[in-house]
Design an enzyme around this catalytic site. Structure first.
Site, PDB file in Angstrom:
ATOM      1  N   ASP A 185       2.219   1.098 -35.992  1.00  0.00           N
ATOM      2  CA  ASP A 185       2.734   0.200 -37.039  1.00  0.00           C
ATOM      3  C   ASP A 185       3.029  -1.178 -36.427  1.00  0.00           C
ATOM      4  O   ASP A 185       4.068  -1.793 -36.716  1.00  0.00           O
ATOM      5  CB  ASP A 185       3.979   0.770 -37.726  1.00  0.00           C
ATOM      6  CG  ASP A 185       4.271   0.079 -39.057  1.00  0.00           C
ATOM      7  OD1 ASP A 185       3.499  -0.824 -39.450  1.00  0.00           O
ATOM      8  OD2 ASP A 185       5.268   0.445 -39.702  1.00  0.00           O
ATOM      9  N   HIS A 209      -2.684   2.454 -37.419  1.00  0.00           N
ATOM     10  CA  HIS A 209      -1.745   1.689 -38.251  1.00  0.00           C
ATOM     11  C   HIS A 209      -1.349   0.383 -37.566  1.00  0.00           C
ATOM     12  O   HIS A 209      -0.387   0.345 -36.797  1.00  0.00           O
ATOM     13  CB  HIS A 209      -0.510   2.558 -38.519  1.00  0.00           C
ATOM     14  CG  HIS A 209       0.432   1.996 -39.527  1.00  0.00           C
ATOM     15  ND1 HIS A 209       1.284   2.785 -40.263  1.00  0.00           N
ATOM     16  CD2 HIS A 209       0.685   0.731 -39.937  1.00  0.00           C
ATOM     17  CE1 HIS A 209       2.009   2.039 -41.062  1.00  0.00           C
ATOM     18  NE2 HIS A 209       1.674   0.773 -40.874  1.00  0.00           N
ATOM     19  N   PHE A 227      -2.801  -6.894 -38.489  1.00  0.00           N
ATOM     20  CA  PHE A 227      -3.320  -8.034 -37.723  1.00  0.00           C
ATOM     21  C   PHE A 227      -3.102  -9.384 -38.412  1.00  0.00           C
ATOM     22  O   PHE A 227      -3.431 -10.416 -37.860  1.00  0.00           O
ATOM     23  CB  PHE A 227      -4.786  -7.807 -37.347  1.00  0.00           C
ATOM     24  CG  PHE A 227      -4.964  -7.023 -36.068  1.00  0.00           C
ATOM     25  CD1 PHE A 227      -3.870  -6.545 -35.359  1.00  0.00           C
ATOM     26  CD2 PHE A 227      -6.234  -6.757 -35.557  1.00  0.00           C
ATOM     27  CE1 PHE A 227      -4.024  -5.821 -34.172  1.00  0.00           C
ATOM     28  CE2 PHE A 227      -6.403  -6.042 -34.379  1.00  0.00           C
ATOM     29  CZ  PHE A 227      -5.311  -5.571 -33.682  1.00  0.00           C
ATOM     30  N   ARG A 228      -2.591  -9.382 -39.637  1.00  0.00           N
ATOM     31  CA  ARG A 228      -2.074 -10.610 -40.292  1.00  0.00           C
ATOM     32  C   ARG A 228      -3.127 -11.629 -40.719  1.00  0.00           C
ATOM     33  O   ARG A 228      -2.763 -12.647 -41.294  1.00  0.00           O
ATOM     34  CB  ARG A 228      -1.068 -11.341 -39.393  1.00  0.00           C
ATOM     35  CG  ARG A 228       0.077 -10.507 -38.882  1.00  0.00           C
ATOM     36  CD  ARG A 228       0.895  -9.943 -40.007  1.00  0.00           C
ATOM     37  NE  ARG A 228       2.124  -9.294 -39.552  1.00  0.00           N
ATOM     38  CZ  ARG A 228       2.773  -8.391 -40.252  1.00  0.00           C
ATOM     39  NH1 ARG A 228       2.344  -8.009 -41.443  1.00  0.00           N
ATOM     40  NH2 ARG A 228       3.878  -7.863 -39.792  1.00  0.00           N
TER      41      ARG A 228
HETATM   42  O1  DOR Z   1       8.783  -3.056 -41.143  1.00  0.00           O
HETATM   43  C1  DOR Z   1       7.676  -3.087 -41.674  1.00  0.00           C
HETATM   44  N1  DOR Z   1       6.830  -4.095 -41.453  1.00  0.00           N
HETATM   45  N2  DOR Z   1       7.335  -2.099 -42.510  1.00  0.00           N
HETATM   46  C2  DOR Z   1       6.206  -2.181 -43.251  1.00  0.00           C
HETATM   47  O2  DOR Z   1       5.937  -1.274 -44.001  1.00  0.00           O
HETATM   48  C3  DOR Z   1       5.346  -3.361 -43.194  1.00  0.00           C
HETATM   49  C4  DOR Z   1       5.483  -4.034 -41.904  1.00  0.00           C
HETATM   50  C5  DOR Z   1       4.879  -5.416 -41.902  1.00  0.00           C
HETATM   51  O3  DOR Z   1       3.740  -5.575 -42.361  1.00  0.00           O
HETATM   52  O4  DOR Z   1       5.517  -6.349 -41.410  1.00  0.00           O
HETATM   53 ZN    ZN Z   2       2.844  -0.776 -41.480  1.00  0.00          ZN
HETATM   54 ZN    ZN Z   3       4.892   1.078 -43.843  1.00  0.00          ZN
END
Ligand code: DOR
Ligand code: ZN
Ligand code: ZN
Length: 444
Positions: free
Chosen positions: A307, A60, A63-64
Protein backbone atom coordinates in the site's frame (compact mmCIF):
# COMPACT_ATOMS: atom_id res chain seq x y z
CA UNK A 1 25.24 -18.51 -26.09
CA UNK A 2 23.00 -17.72 -23.12
CA UNK A 3 22.43 -14.10 -22.19
CA UNK A 4 23.08 -14.45 -18.51
CA UNK A 5 24.21 -17.00 -15.98
CA UNK A 6 23.90 -16.57 -12.22
CA UNK A 7 26.23 -18.86 -10.33
CA UNK A 8 27.14 -19.63 -6.75
CA UNK A 9 23.62 -19.02 -5.49
CA UNK A 10 21.07 -20.53 -3.16
CA UNK A 11 17.79 -20.53 -5.03
CA UNK A 12 14.55 -20.13 -3.08
CA UNK A 13 12.16 -22.44 -4.95
CA UNK A 14 8.49 -22.84 -3.96
CA UNK A 15 9.09 -25.87 -1.71
CA UNK A 16 12.82 -25.94 -1.03
CA UNK A 17 16.11 -24.08 -1.22
CA UNK A 18 18.78 -25.51 -3.51
CA UNK A 19 22.42 -24.74 -4.28
CA UNK A 20 22.21 -24.20 -8.02
CA UNK A 21 22.71 -21.72 -10.82
CA UNK A 22 20.40 -20.12 -13.37
CA UNK A 23 20.63 -19.92 -17.13
CA UNK A 24 18.70 -16.97 -18.55
CA UNK A 25 17.73 -16.46 -22.18
CA UNK A 26 15.38 -13.87 -23.69
CA UNK A 27 14.37 -12.71 -20.24
CA UNK A 28 13.27 -16.14 -19.09
CA UNK A 29 14.73 -18.80 -16.85
CA UNK A 30 15.94 -21.34 -19.34
CA UNK A 31 17.44 -23.81 -16.90
CA UNK A 32 18.10 -24.43 -13.22
CA UNK A 33 21.20 -26.55 -12.88
CA UNK A 34 24.24 -27.31 -10.74
CA UNK A 35 27.05 -24.77 -11.17
CA UNK A 36 29.31 -27.34 -12.78
CA UNK A 37 26.79 -27.74 -15.63
CA UNK A 38 26.33 -24.03 -16.32
CA UNK A 39 27.04 -23.06 -19.93
CA UNK A 40 29.02 -20.04 -21.17
CA UNK A 41 27.09 -16.82 -21.25
CA UNK A 42 27.52 -13.23 -22.33
CA UNK A 43 27.33 -12.17 -18.73
CA UNK A 44 28.09 -14.19 -15.62
CA UNK A 45 27.04 -12.96 -12.21
CA UNK A 46 28.54 -14.49 -9.12
CA UNK A 47 25.93 -14.41 -6.33
CA UNK A 48 28.75 -15.11 -3.83
CA UNK A 49 26.78 -17.74 -2.00
CA UNK A 50 23.79 -15.47 -1.43
CA UNK A 51 20.12 -16.42 -1.68
CA UNK A 52 18.11 -15.63 -4.79
CA UNK A 53 14.39 -14.99 -4.37
CA UNK A 54 11.70 -14.63 -7.03
CA UNK A 55 11.26 -10.88 -7.62
CA UNK A 56 8.58 -9.50 -5.33
CA UNK A 57 5.13 -8.74 -6.74
CA UNK A 58 3.61 -5.79 -4.92
CA UNK A 59 -0.10 -5.99 -5.59
CA UNK A 60 -0.92 -2.63 -4.00
CA UNK A 61 0.90 0.61 -4.86
CA UNK A 62 -0.11 4.21 -5.59
CA UNK A 63 2.21 5.73 -8.20
CA UNK A 64 0.22 9.01 -8.32
CA UNK A 65 0.64 9.63 -12.03
CA UNK A 66 -1.36 11.09 -13.68
CA UNK A 67 -2.38 13.91 -11.38
CA UNK A 68 0.01 14.08 -8.46
CA UNK A 69 3.47 13.44 -9.84
CA UNK A 70 4.98 15.81 -7.28
CA UNK A 71 4.45 12.97 -4.76
CA UNK A 72 5.64 10.13 -7.02
CA UNK A 73 5.86 9.36 -10.71
CA UNK A 74 6.23 6.10 -12.58
CA UNK A 75 10.02 6.39 -12.75
CA UNK A 76 10.63 7.31 -9.10
CA UNK A 77 8.03 4.82 -7.88
CA UNK A 78 9.44 2.01 -9.95
CA UNK A 79 13.00 2.92 -8.87
CA UNK A 80 11.85 2.56 -5.27
CA UNK A 81 10.35 -0.79 -6.24
CA UNK A 82 13.50 -2.33 -7.68
CA UNK A 83 15.59 -0.92 -4.80
CA UNK A 84 13.30 -2.98 -2.60
CA UNK A 85 13.53 -6.16 -4.68
CA UNK A 86 10.09 -5.61 -6.21
CA UNK A 87 9.94 -6.52 -9.90
CA UNK A 88 6.19 -6.22 -10.59
CA UNK A 89 3.69 -3.71 -9.21
CA UNK A 90 -0.07 -3.35 -9.51
CA UNK A 91 -1.09 0.31 -9.47
CA UNK A 92 -4.25 1.57 -7.76
CA UNK A 93 -6.91 3.65 -9.56
CA UNK A 94 -7.17 6.68 -7.25
CA UNK A 95 -5.10 8.92 -9.51
CA UNK A 96 -6.31 12.16 -11.13
CA UNK A 97 -8.21 11.46 -13.28
CA UNK A 98 -9.14 8.20 -11.59
CA UNK A 99 -8.77 4.97 -13.56
CA UNK A 100 -12.51 4.49 -13.87
CA UNK A 101 -12.90 4.58 -17.64
CA UNK A 102 -11.16 2.54 -20.31
CA UNK A 103 -9.97 5.81 -21.84
CA UNK A 104 -8.24 6.86 -18.63
CA UNK A 105 -6.80 3.37 -18.21
CA UNK A 106 -5.24 3.62 -21.66
CA UNK A 107 -3.84 7.07 -20.88
CA UNK A 108 -2.21 5.70 -17.73
CA UNK A 109 -0.85 2.81 -19.79
CA UNK A 110 1.01 5.26 -22.01
CA UNK A 111 2.64 6.95 -19.01
CA UNK A 112 3.68 3.64 -17.49
CA UNK A 113 5.03 2.40 -20.80
CA UNK A 114 7.38 5.33 -21.15
CA UNK A 115 8.59 5.55 -17.54
CA UNK A 116 8.31 2.30 -15.58
CA UNK A 117 11.41 0.23 -14.90
CA UNK A 118 9.42 -2.59 -13.29
CA UNK A 119 6.73 -4.73 -14.87
CA UNK A 120 3.27 -3.48 -14.02
CA UNK A 121 -0.46 -3.99 -14.12
CA UNK A 122 -3.48 -1.88 -13.22
CA UNK A 123 -6.41 -2.03 -10.87
CA UNK A 124 -9.51 -0.40 -12.35
CA UNK A 125 -11.77 1.72 -10.11
CA UNK A 126 -15.48 1.10 -9.46
CA UNK A 127 -17.71 4.16 -9.07
CA UNK A 128 -21.40 4.70 -8.44
CA UNK A 129 -22.02 5.15 -12.14
CA UNK A 130 -19.46 3.24 -14.21
CA UNK A 131 -21.24 -0.13 -14.59
CA UNK A 132 -21.09 0.35 -18.36
CA UNK A 133 -17.33 0.66 -18.24
CA UNK A 134 -17.10 -2.42 -16.02
CA UNK A 135 -19.19 -4.36 -18.53
CA UNK A 136 -16.70 -3.51 -21.27
CA UNK A 137 -13.56 -4.57 -19.38
CA UNK A 138 -11.36 -7.27 -20.88
CA UNK A 139 -8.82 -9.67 -19.41
CA UNK A 140 -6.17 -6.93 -19.12
CA UNK A 141 -6.56 -5.59 -15.61
CA UNK A 142 -5.60 -7.01 -12.22
CA UNK A 143 -8.91 -6.26 -10.48
CA UNK A 144 -11.68 -3.75 -9.98
CA UNK A 145 -11.12 -1.81 -6.77
CA UNK A 146 -13.97 -0.79 -4.46
CA UNK A 147 -13.39 1.97 -1.91
CA UNK A 148 -16.26 1.66 0.53
CA UNK A 149 -15.46 5.02 2.08
CA UNK A 150 -13.53 8.00 0.77
CA UNK A 151 -9.80 8.13 1.36
CA UNK A 152 -7.14 9.84 -0.81
CA UNK A 153 -9.05 11.05 -3.88
CA UNK A 154 -12.81 10.89 -4.17
CA UNK A 155 -13.29 7.34 -5.39
CA UNK A 156 -15.93 5.43 -3.51
CA UNK A 157 -18.95 3.20 -3.94
CA UNK A 158 -20.90 3.88 -0.79
CA UNK A 159 -24.06 2.00 -1.63
CA UNK A 160 -24.30 -1.73 -0.97
CA UNK A 161 -26.95 -2.24 -3.65
CA UNK A 162 -24.57 -0.85 -6.23
CA UNK A 163 -21.71 -2.95 -4.92
CA UNK A 164 -24.04 -5.96 -5.18
CA UNK A 165 -24.84 -5.13 -8.82
CA UNK A 166 -21.25 -4.41 -9.74
CA UNK A 167 -19.98 -7.59 -8.06
CA UNK A 168 -22.52 -9.37 -10.28
CA UNK A 169 -20.98 -7.88 -13.40
CA UNK A 170 -17.52 -8.92 -12.24
CA UNK A 171 -18.68 -12.45 -11.47
CA UNK A 172 -19.96 -12.88 -15.02
CA UNK A 173 -16.71 -11.54 -16.43
CA UNK A 174 -14.58 -13.54 -13.96
CA UNK A 175 -12.85 -10.38 -12.77
CA UNK A 176 -11.55 -10.13 -9.22
CA UNK A 177 -12.90 -7.41 -6.91
CA UNK A 178 -10.42 -5.78 -4.50
CA UNK A 179 -11.88 -3.97 -1.52
CA UNK A 180 -10.84 -1.19 0.84
CA UNK A 181 -13.17 -2.19 3.63
CA UNK A 182 -14.05 0.56 6.11
CA UNK A 183 -17.65 1.38 7.01
CA UNK A 184 -18.38 4.80 5.57
CA UNK A 185 -21.13 5.84 8.01
CA UNK A 186 -18.99 5.02 11.01
CA UNK A 187 -15.85 6.64 9.62
CA UNK A 188 -17.72 9.82 8.72
CA UNK A 189 -19.68 9.97 11.96
CA UNK A 190 -16.59 9.73 14.16
CA UNK A 191 -14.63 12.06 11.90
CA UNK A 192 -17.36 14.69 12.36
CA UNK A 193 -17.14 14.21 16.15
CA UNK A 194 -13.38 14.72 15.92
CA UNK A 195 -13.87 18.02 14.13
CA UNK A 196 -15.77 19.33 17.15
CA UNK A 197 -12.85 18.63 19.50
CA UNK A 198 -9.93 20.89 20.39
CA UNK A 199 -6.28 19.90 20.03
CA UNK A 200 -6.85 16.73 18.05
CA UNK A 201 -3.68 14.69 17.45
CA UNK A 202 -2.62 11.69 15.36
CA UNK A 203 -3.68 9.18 18.03
CA UNK A 204 -7.16 10.74 18.17
CA UNK A 205 -7.35 10.31 14.40
CA UNK A 206 -6.41 6.62 14.62
CA UNK A 207 -8.95 6.12 17.41
CA UNK A 208 -11.66 7.72 15.29
CA UNK A 209 -11.54 4.70 12.94
CA UNK A 210 -11.75 1.83 15.45
CA UNK A 211 -11.61 -1.88 14.54
CA UNK A 212 -15.38 -2.09 14.07
CA UNK A 213 -15.15 0.17 10.98
CA UNK A 214 -12.97 -2.34 9.12
CA UNK A 215 -14.49 -5.49 10.61
CA UNK A 216 -18.09 -4.54 9.86
CA UNK A 217 -17.28 -3.55 6.28
CA UNK A 218 -15.28 -6.70 5.60
CA UNK A 219 -17.96 -8.88 7.16
CA UNK A 220 -20.64 -7.38 4.91
CA UNK A 221 -18.51 -7.76 1.81
CA UNK A 222 -17.67 -11.40 2.60
CA UNK A 223 -21.38 -12.07 2.94
CA UNK A 224 -22.32 -10.14 -0.16
CA UNK A 225 -19.68 -11.80 -2.33
CA UNK A 226 -20.79 -15.22 -1.05
CA UNK A 227 -24.36 -14.46 -2.13
CA UNK A 228 -23.11 -13.52 -5.57
CA UNK A 229 -20.28 -16.01 -5.91
CA UNK A 230 -17.65 -13.59 -7.18
CA UNK A 231 -14.01 -13.54 -6.10
CA UNK A 232 -12.93 -10.85 -3.69
CA UNK A 233 -9.57 -9.77 -2.29
CA UNK A 234 -9.38 -7.68 0.88
CA UNK A 235 -6.69 -5.04 0.97
CA UNK A 236 -4.78 -4.13 4.14
CA UNK A 237 -6.50 -6.35 6.71
CA UNK A 238 -5.48 -4.84 10.04
CA UNK A 239 -7.68 -6.11 12.89
CA UNK A 240 -8.11 -9.34 14.86
CA UNK A 241 -11.84 -9.20 14.12
CA UNK A 242 -11.31 -9.23 10.35
CA UNK A 243 -8.96 -12.19 10.74
CA UNK A 244 -11.57 -14.05 12.76
CA UNK A 245 -14.19 -13.44 10.05
CA UNK A 246 -11.80 -14.53 7.31
CA UNK A 247 -10.80 -17.64 9.23
CA UNK A 248 -14.42 -18.68 9.71
CA UNK A 249 -15.50 -17.98 6.17
CA UNK A 250 -12.56 -19.64 4.49
CA UNK A 251 -13.38 -19.98 0.88
CA UNK A 252 -10.92 -19.91 -1.99
CA UNK A 253 -12.82 -17.06 -3.60
CA UNK A 254 -11.89 -14.84 -0.63
CA UNK A 255 -8.27 -13.73 -0.23
CA UNK A 256 -6.57 -11.21 2.00
CA UNK A 257 -3.56 -8.97 2.29
CA UNK A 258 -1.56 -7.35 5.09
CA UNK A 259 0.76 -4.35 4.85
CA UNK A 260 4.24 -3.94 6.32
CA UNK A 261 3.07 -0.89 8.28
CA UNK A 262 0.43 -2.92 10.09
CA UNK A 263 2.91 -5.77 10.62
CA UNK A 264 5.71 -3.56 11.95
CA UNK A 265 4.06 -0.49 13.51
CA UNK A 266 1.35 -0.10 16.13
CA UNK A 267 -0.46 2.72 17.90
CA UNK A 268 2.51 2.92 20.23
CA UNK A 269 4.55 4.36 17.33
CA UNK A 270 2.09 7.19 16.74
CA UNK A 271 3.63 9.44 19.37
CA UNK A 272 6.98 9.43 17.65
CA UNK A 273 5.71 9.47 14.07
CA UNK A 274 3.07 12.14 14.67
CA UNK A 275 1.09 12.92 11.52
CA UNK A 276 3.38 10.67 9.47
CA UNK A 277 1.54 7.77 11.11
CA UNK A 278 -1.77 8.80 9.51
CA UNK A 279 -2.99 6.01 7.26
CA UNK A 280 -6.31 4.37 6.39
CA UNK A 281 -7.01 1.92 7.90
CA UNK A 282 -5.07 3.30 10.88
CA UNK A 283 -2.30 1.69 12.92
CA UNK A 284 -3.74 -0.77 15.43
CA UNK A 285 -2.92 -2.29 18.81
CA UNK A 286 -0.12 -4.73 19.57
CA UNK A 287 -2.77 -7.45 19.99
CA UNK A 288 -4.04 -6.87 16.46
CA UNK A 289 -0.50 -6.93 15.17
CA UNK A 290 0.20 -10.31 16.81
CA UNK A 291 -2.97 -11.74 15.25
CA UNK A 292 -1.82 -10.47 11.85
CA UNK A 293 1.47 -12.34 12.25
CA UNK A 294 -0.39 -15.51 13.26
CA UNK A 295 -2.61 -15.12 10.19
CA UNK A 296 0.48 -14.77 8.01
CA UNK A 297 1.84 -18.08 9.28
CA UNK A 298 -1.47 -19.95 9.20
CA UNK A 299 -2.40 -18.85 5.67
CA UNK A 300 -5.45 -16.75 6.60
CA UNK A 301 -3.52 -13.82 5.12
CA UNK A 302 -2.41 -14.74 1.60
CA UNK A 303 -0.11 -11.90 0.64
CA UNK A 304 1.91 -8.99 1.93
CA UNK A 305 1.61 -5.81 -0.17
CA UNK A 306 2.92 -2.36 0.66
CA UNK A 307 0.00 0.00 0.00
CA UNK A 308 2.88 2.32 -0.98
CA UNK A 309 1.06 5.66 -0.63
CA UNK A 310 3.58 8.49 -0.94
CA UNK A 311 2.69 12.00 0.23
CA UNK A 312 5.05 14.95 0.62
CA UNK A 313 6.21 16.03 4.10
CA UNK A 314 4.29 19.31 3.71
CA UNK A 315 1.10 17.34 3.11
CA UNK A 316 1.68 15.17 6.19
CA UNK A 317 2.60 18.03 8.49
CA UNK A 318 -0.67 19.90 8.09
CA UNK A 319 -3.38 19.84 10.76
CA UNK A 320 -4.10 16.14 11.43
CA UNK A 321 -7.69 16.46 10.18
CA UNK A 322 -6.55 17.48 6.71
CA UNK A 323 -3.10 15.85 6.59
CA UNK A 324 -2.77 13.25 3.82
CA UNK A 325 -3.22 9.61 4.83
CA UNK A 326 -0.76 6.99 3.69
CA UNK A 327 2.90 6.05 3.85
CA UNK A 328 5.52 4.77 1.40
CA UNK A 329 6.68 1.17 1.71
CA UNK A 330 8.33 -0.18 -1.42
CA UNK A 331 11.94 0.16 -0.34
CA UNK A 332 11.47 -1.19 3.15
CA UNK A 333 9.14 -4.20 2.79
CA UNK A 334 11.85 -6.71 1.87
CA UNK A 335 14.52 -5.58 4.39
CA UNK A 336 11.89 -5.55 7.16
CA UNK A 337 10.86 -9.10 6.27
CA UNK A 338 14.46 -10.32 5.89
CA UNK A 339 15.19 -8.92 9.33
CA UNK A 340 12.39 -11.18 10.62
CA UNK A 341 13.95 -14.11 8.75
CA UNK A 342 17.18 -13.40 10.62
CA UNK A 343 15.27 -13.33 13.90
CA UNK A 344 13.74 -16.72 13.10
CA UNK A 345 10.18 -15.38 12.81
CA UNK A 346 9.70 -16.11 9.10
CA UNK A 347 11.27 -18.47 6.57
CA UNK A 348 12.50 -17.47 3.14
CA UNK A 349 10.03 -19.91 1.61
CA UNK A 350 7.13 -18.26 3.49
CA UNK A 351 8.43 -14.85 2.46
CA UNK A 352 8.53 -15.75 -1.22
CA UNK A 353 5.08 -17.34 -1.03
CA UNK A 354 3.59 -14.20 0.55
CA UNK A 355 5.32 -11.69 -1.71
CA UNK A 356 5.61 -13.49 -5.05
CA UNK A 357 3.89 -16.86 -5.53
CA UNK A 358 0.55 -15.99 -3.94
CA UNK A 359 0.18 -12.54 -5.53
CA UNK A 360 0.90 -14.12 -8.94
CA UNK A 361 -1.77 -16.75 -8.31
CA UNK A 362 -4.44 -14.41 -6.93
CA UNK A 363 -4.02 -11.80 -9.66
CA UNK A 364 -3.48 -14.47 -12.36
CA UNK A 365 -0.15 -13.04 -13.44
CA UNK A 366 1.27 -15.29 -16.12
CA UNK A 367 4.84 -16.60 -15.88
CA UNK A 368 5.85 -14.83 -12.70
CA UNK A 369 6.09 -15.42 -8.96
CA UNK A 370 8.42 -18.41 -8.83
CA UNK A 371 11.92 -19.41 -9.75
CA UNK A 372 10.96 -22.03 -12.31
CA UNK A 373 12.12 -23.02 -15.75
CA UNK A 374 10.17 -21.11 -18.40
CA UNK A 375 9.19 -18.34 -15.98
CA UNK A 376 10.31 -14.71 -16.32
CA UNK A 377 13.77 -14.08 -14.86
CA UNK A 378 12.45 -11.67 -12.22
CA UNK A 379 14.94 -12.20 -9.45
CA UNK A 380 16.43 -10.56 -6.40
CA UNK A 381 19.76 -11.46 -4.88
CA UNK A 382 19.69 -10.78 -1.16
CA UNK A 383 22.50 -10.53 1.35
CA UNK A 384 21.05 -11.93 4.55
CA UNK A 385 24.06 -10.78 6.57
CA UNK A 386 24.18 -7.20 5.42
CA UNK A 387 23.28 -4.70 8.14
CA UNK A 388 22.21 -1.19 7.29
CA UNK A 389 19.87 1.52 8.42
CA UNK A 390 16.81 2.79 6.60
CA UNK A 391 17.85 6.30 5.67
CA UNK A 392 15.47 8.92 4.30
CA UNK A 393 18.31 10.58 2.39
CA UNK A 394 18.99 7.42 0.36
CA UNK A 395 15.41 6.62 -0.69
CA UNK A 396 14.33 6.64 -4.31
CA UNK A 397 10.68 7.46 -3.61
CA UNK A 398 9.96 11.08 -4.47
CA UNK A 399 8.24 11.70 -1.15
CA UNK A 400 11.64 11.33 0.51
CA UNK A 401 10.64 9.82 3.85
CA UNK A 402 9.88 6.50 5.48
CA UNK A 403 8.16 5.70 8.77
CA UNK A 404 11.07 3.29 9.31
CA UNK A 405 13.81 5.94 8.96
CA UNK A 406 16.70 5.03 11.24
CA UNK A 407 15.66 1.38 11.75
CA UNK A 408 18.66 -0.91 11.70
CA UNK A 409 17.85 -4.01 9.67
CA UNK A 410 19.77 -7.15 8.82
CA UNK A 411 19.13 -8.61 5.36
CA UNK A 412 19.00 -6.43 2.23
CA UNK A 413 18.46 -6.83 -1.50
CA UNK A 414 21.67 -6.24 -3.44
CA UNK A 415 20.75 -6.94 -7.06
CA UNK A 416 17.34 -6.93 -8.76
CA UNK A 417 16.63 -8.32 -12.23
CA UNK A 418 13.47 -7.69 -14.26
CA UNK A 419 13.21 -10.30 -17.03
CA UNK A 420 16.97 -10.84 -16.85
CA UNK A 421 17.85 -7.12 -16.91
CA UNK A 422 19.91 -5.93 -13.96
CA UNK A 423 17.90 -2.83 -12.98
CA UNK A 424 19.17 -2.36 -9.41
CA UNK A 425 22.77 -3.06 -8.53
CA UNK A 426 24.00 -2.25 -5.01
CA UNK A 427 22.41 1.18 -4.88
CA UNK A 428 22.41 2.17 -8.53
CA UNK A 429 19.47 2.09 -10.92
CA UNK A 430 19.61 1.13 -14.57
CA UNK A 431 16.86 2.67 -16.64
CA UNK A 432 15.53 -0.33 -18.56
CA UNK A 433 11.86 -0.23 -19.49
CA UNK A 434 9.31 -2.39 -17.76
CA UNK A 435 6.41 -4.08 -19.53
CA UNK A 436 2.75 -4.54 -18.79
CA UNK A 437 2.02 -7.99 -17.42
CA UNK A 438 -0.35 -10.47 -19.00
CA UNK A 439 -3.07 -12.41 -17.22
CA UNK A 440 -4.03 -16.02 -17.46
CA UNK A 441 -7.72 -16.91 -17.76
CA UNK A 442 -9.64 -17.10 -14.53
CA UNK A 443 -11.19 -20.52 -14.06
CA UNK A 444 -13.44 -19.73 -11.12
O1 DOR B 1 -3.95 5.80 3.84
C1 DOR B 1 -4.30 5.57 2.69
N1 DOR B 1 -3.72 6.17 1.65
N2 DOR B 1 -5.30 4.70 2.48
C2 DOR B 1 -5.84 4.54 1.25
O2 DOR B 1 -6.75 3.76 1.11
C3 DOR B 1 -5.37 5.34 0.12
C4 DOR B 1 -3.99 5.76 0.32
C5 DOR B 1 -3.56 6.83 -0.65
O3 DOR B 1 -3.81 6.69 -1.86
O4 DOR B 1 -2.95 7.81 -0.23
ZN1 ZN C 1 -4.03 1.79 -1.11
ZN1 ZN D 1 -7.04 1.21 0.86
Amino acid sequence: MSDLVIKNSKLVLPEKIVDAGLVIEDGRIREITKDKNLPDAERVIDARGNYVLPGLIDAHVHFREPGASSKEDWFTGSSAAVAGGVTTILDMPNTQPPTTTIKHLNEKREIARSKAIVDYGFHFGATVDNSDELSRLGNDIASVKFYMSATTGSLKVDNDALIFEEFGILKDKKILATVHAENRDMVEYWFDRLKEKEGVDALDYANSRPNICAADALNRMVFLSKMIGNSVHFCHVSTREEIEILRNSRDNRVTAEATPHHLFLTKRDIKELGNYSKVNPPLRSRGDQLELWNAIHSGVIDIIATDHAPHLPGEKERDILIASAGMPGLETMLPLLLNEVNKGNLTLIELSRLTATNPARIFRIGNKGMIKEGYDADLVIIDLKKEDRVDNSRLFTKCGWSPFDGWKLKGWPIKTFVRGNLVFDEGSIERIRGKEITYSKNES
